[in-house]
Design an enzyme around this catalytic site. Structure first.
Site, PDB file in Angstrom:
ATOM      1  N   GLY A 112      12.534  27.766 -31.524  1.00 38.58           N
ATOM      2  CA  GLY A 112      11.408  27.195 -30.766  1.00 38.58           C
ATOM      3  C   GLY A 112      10.129  27.267 -31.596  1.00 38.58           C
ATOM      4  N   VAL A 121       3.621  24.662 -22.109  1.00 38.17           N
ATOM      5  CA  VAL A 121       2.175  24.720 -22.372  1.00 38.17           C
ATOM      6  C   VAL A 121       1.863  25.988 -23.176  1.00 38.17           C
ATOM      7  CG1 VAL A 121      -0.046  25.128 -21.205  1.00 38.17           C
ATOM      8  CG2 VAL A 121       1.502  23.388 -20.351  1.00 38.17           C
ATOM      9  N   GLN A 122       2.635  27.053 -22.891  1.00 36.80           N
ATOM     10  CA  GLN A 122       2.417  28.337 -23.575  1.00 36.80           C
ATOM     11  C   GLN A 122       2.734  28.270 -25.069  1.00 36.80           C
ATOM     12  OE1 GLN A 122       4.150  31.618 -20.625  1.00 36.80           O
ATOM     13  NE2 GLN A 122       5.022  29.601 -20.317  1.00 36.80           N
ATOM     14  N   ILE A 149       6.804  33.360 -29.449  1.00 34.89           N
ATOM     15  CA  ILE A 149       5.814  33.678 -28.417  1.00 34.89           C
ATOM     16  C   ILE A 149       6.298  34.857 -27.579  1.00 34.89           C
ATOM     17  CG2 ILE A 149       4.875  31.333 -28.234  1.00 34.89           C
ATOM     18  CD1 ILE A 149       6.443  31.147 -25.504  1.00 34.89           C
ATOM     19  N   ASP A 150       7.623  35.103 -27.575  1.00 35.37           N
ATOM     20  CA  ASP A 150       8.191  36.122 -26.681  1.00 35.37           C
ATOM     21  C   ASP A 150       7.863  37.558 -27.112  1.00 35.37           C
ATOM     22  OD1 ASP A 150       9.337  33.900 -25.509  1.00 35.37           O
ATOM     23  OD2 ASP A 150      11.278  34.183 -26.491  1.00 35.37           O
ATOM     24  N   MET A 175       6.986  32.269 -19.669  1.00 35.47           N
ATOM     25  CA  MET A 175       8.185  32.315 -20.526  1.00 35.47           C
ATOM     26  C   MET A 175       8.394  33.749 -21.022  1.00 35.47           C
ATOM     27  SD  MET A 175       8.285  28.928 -22.880  1.00 35.47           S
ATOM     28  CE  MET A 175       9.035  27.417 -22.265  1.00 35.47           C
ATOM     29  N   GLY A 176       9.257  33.902 -21.989  1.00 33.67           N
ATOM     30  CA  GLY A 176       9.463  35.239 -22.574  1.00 33.67           C
ATOM     31  C   GLY A 176      10.907  35.647 -22.707  1.00 33.67           C
ATOM     32  N   ARG A 177      11.796  34.781 -22.218  1.00 34.46           N
ATOM     33  CA  ARG A 177      13.231  35.053 -22.241  1.00 34.46           C
ATOM     34  C   ARG A 177      13.550  36.397 -21.573  1.00 34.46           C
ATOM     35  NH1 ARG A 177      15.808  32.248 -27.377  1.00 34.46           N
ATOM     36  NH2 ARG A 177      16.228  30.454 -26.084  1.00 34.46           N
TER      37      ARG A 177
HETATM   38  O1  F6P Z   1      11.851  31.738 -27.352  1.00 32.32           O
HETATM   39  C1  F6P Z   1      10.736  30.989 -27.020  1.00 32.32           C
HETATM   40  C2  F6P Z   1      10.945  30.260 -25.737  1.00 32.32           C
HETATM   41  O2  F6P Z   1       9.776  29.530 -25.447  1.00 32.32           O
HETATM   42  C3  F6P Z   1      11.346  31.130 -24.552  1.00 32.32           C
HETATM   43  O3  F6P Z   1      10.264  31.835 -24.000  1.00 32.32           O
HETATM   44  C4  F6P Z   1      11.959  30.105 -23.626  1.00 32.32           C
HETATM   45  O4  F6P Z   1      12.901  30.679 -22.756  1.00 32.32           O
HETATM   46  C5  F6P Z   1      12.635  29.164 -24.595  1.00 32.32           C
HETATM   47  O5  F6P Z   1      12.011  29.330 -25.839  1.00 32.32           O
HETATM   48  C6  F6P Z   1      12.555  27.710 -24.201  1.00 32.32           C
HETATM   49  O6  F6P Z   1      13.302  26.980 -25.108  1.00 32.32           O
HETATM   50  P1  F6P Z   1      13.274  25.396 -25.243  1.00 32.32           P
HETATM   51  O7  F6P Z   1      12.076  25.037 -26.073  1.00 32.32           O
HETATM   52  O8  F6P Z   1      14.541  25.081 -25.945  1.00 32.32           O
HETATM   53  O9  F6P Z   1      13.186  24.822 -23.863  1.00 32.32           O
END
Ligand code: F6P
Length: 343
Positions: free
Chosen positions: A12, A274-275, A127-128, A170-172
């Site tokens: 990402g 957006v984050q 970002i996580d 977000m943040g997984r």
């Molecule tokens: O790992 C960064 C992240 O933005 C996570 O916070 C989020 O779950 C994931 O990537 C989203 O991924 P994608 O851009 O594939 O939708």
């Protein structure tokens, strides 16, 4: 013949990637090294998709979000043919070393190629902020500031309407963005994957706040947070090449349950990508610049198979092999601080 190094960004995107690329190119050129940009992460080494990177091509990119190299979630270890193509193309390009800028997945692949004798230096991004062995990754500070600003904005509309506002970050599987943005934005409840959601307790906290005369509340919930004995909430069943599902949706479920149980009118905002967008903060620009500089310095020292990392205020290097597979979760002591302000 000029000594050449490659540079790729995988996984990402996040704010701060361009400052890293700029620092890599400027420091490398300063030391007489040529830089070849590999486009779209590992995919570019499979298909030999490259672009020259010089002072001209990195001019003006410092404040820009995203990555001028493009990115992908390609995992060449899923396919023997792709794996061989990466090694072949690395040799074809005549690279002395490769700088890999990525998160857990991209750097996991880097570690495996380092085992196969490719000369690699990793740079941590996400970002996580969930990568082990580094205190911070660039991109995190920008994401937190975006989320904090959103919380500030939601305060005013929440107050005008006497509503509960649920904000999903977000943040997984780690709650860093939620905790930092929640503390900075003065959230009334913050829910993170590190601790199961106790719905009764959340509703009690909101009622307690309302009984003190506060007619509105802000609840921040990380996308990876789970209800008691529940599973993570996902957007779809598909998994990517690294086996990840797309998280998202816990905010809406939580919002519905809060309204149902408390009777407080509730709205939900999912911050989403957006984050990850827009201009990096000063902190992320400086951290990215320091990481890029250090990665080139390590190559000059012929120190490969490592990742640059921030420990305290020092940039150090750690073995790539130790980075993958270990998610850095929110410290319990930080979450304890956040809890003082709940309700
Ligand atoms: O790992 C960064 C992240 O933005 C996570 O916070 C989020 O779950 C994931 O990537 C989203 O991924 P994608 O851009 O594939 O939708």
């Amino acid at each position: 013949m000029a000594r050449k190094i490659g540079c790729l960004t995988g996984g990402g995107d996040c704010p701060g990637l361009n400052p890293v690329i700029r620092a890599v190119v400027r420091k490398a050129n300063h030391e007489g090294l040529e830089v070849i940009g590999i486009r779209y992460g590992w995919k570019g080494l499979v298909t030999l998709d490259t672009m020259p990177l010089d002072a001209q091509s990195v001019s003006g990119i410092l404040p820009k979000g995203g990555t001028i190299l493009g990115t992908s979630r390609t995992n060449p270890f899923k396919d023997e043919k792709q794996l061989a193509q990466v090694i072949d193309n690395y040799k074809k390009l005549g690279l002395e070393a490769l700088i890999v800028i990525g998160g857990e997945d991209t750097l996991g692949v880097a570690a495996k190629f380092a085992d196969k004798k490719l000369q690699i230096v990793g740079i941590p991004k996400t970002i996580d902020n969930d990568l082990s062995l580094t205190d911070y990754t660039f991109g995190f500070d920008t994401a937190v500031n975006i989320a904090m600003e959103a919380i500030d904005r939601l305060h005013t509309t929440a107050e005008s309407h006497n509503r509960v506002m649920v904000v999903e970050t977000m943040g997984r599987h780690a709650g860093w963005i939620a905790v930092y943005a929640g503390i900075a934005g003065g959230a009334d409840v913050i829910l993170i994957p590190e601790e199961e959601i106790d719905l009764d307790r959340v509703c009690d906290l909101l009622r307690k706040r309302h009984s003190r005369g506060k007619q509105f509340s802000i609840v921040v919930v990380a996308e990876g947070a789970k209800f008691k004995k529940g599973e993570v909430v996902t957007q779809e069943n598909k998994i990517d090449e690294f086996g990840h599902v797309r998280l998202g949706g816990v905010g809406h479920i939580l919002g519905e349950k809060i309204e149902e149980k408390t009777g407080f009118e509730t709205r939900v905002t999912v911050l989403g990508h957006v984050q990850r967008g827009g201009s990096p903060t000063a902190f992320d620009r400086v951290l990215g610049t320091r990481f890029g500089f250090e990665a080139v310095r390590l190559i000059l020292e012929k120190k490969y198979g490592v990742m640059v990392s921030l420990q305290g205020n020092k940039i150090v290097s750690v073995p790539l092999q130790q980075v993958a597979g270990d998610v850095k979760l929110v410290d319990a002591s930080l979450y304890e601080i956040a809890k003082v302000f709940f309700g």
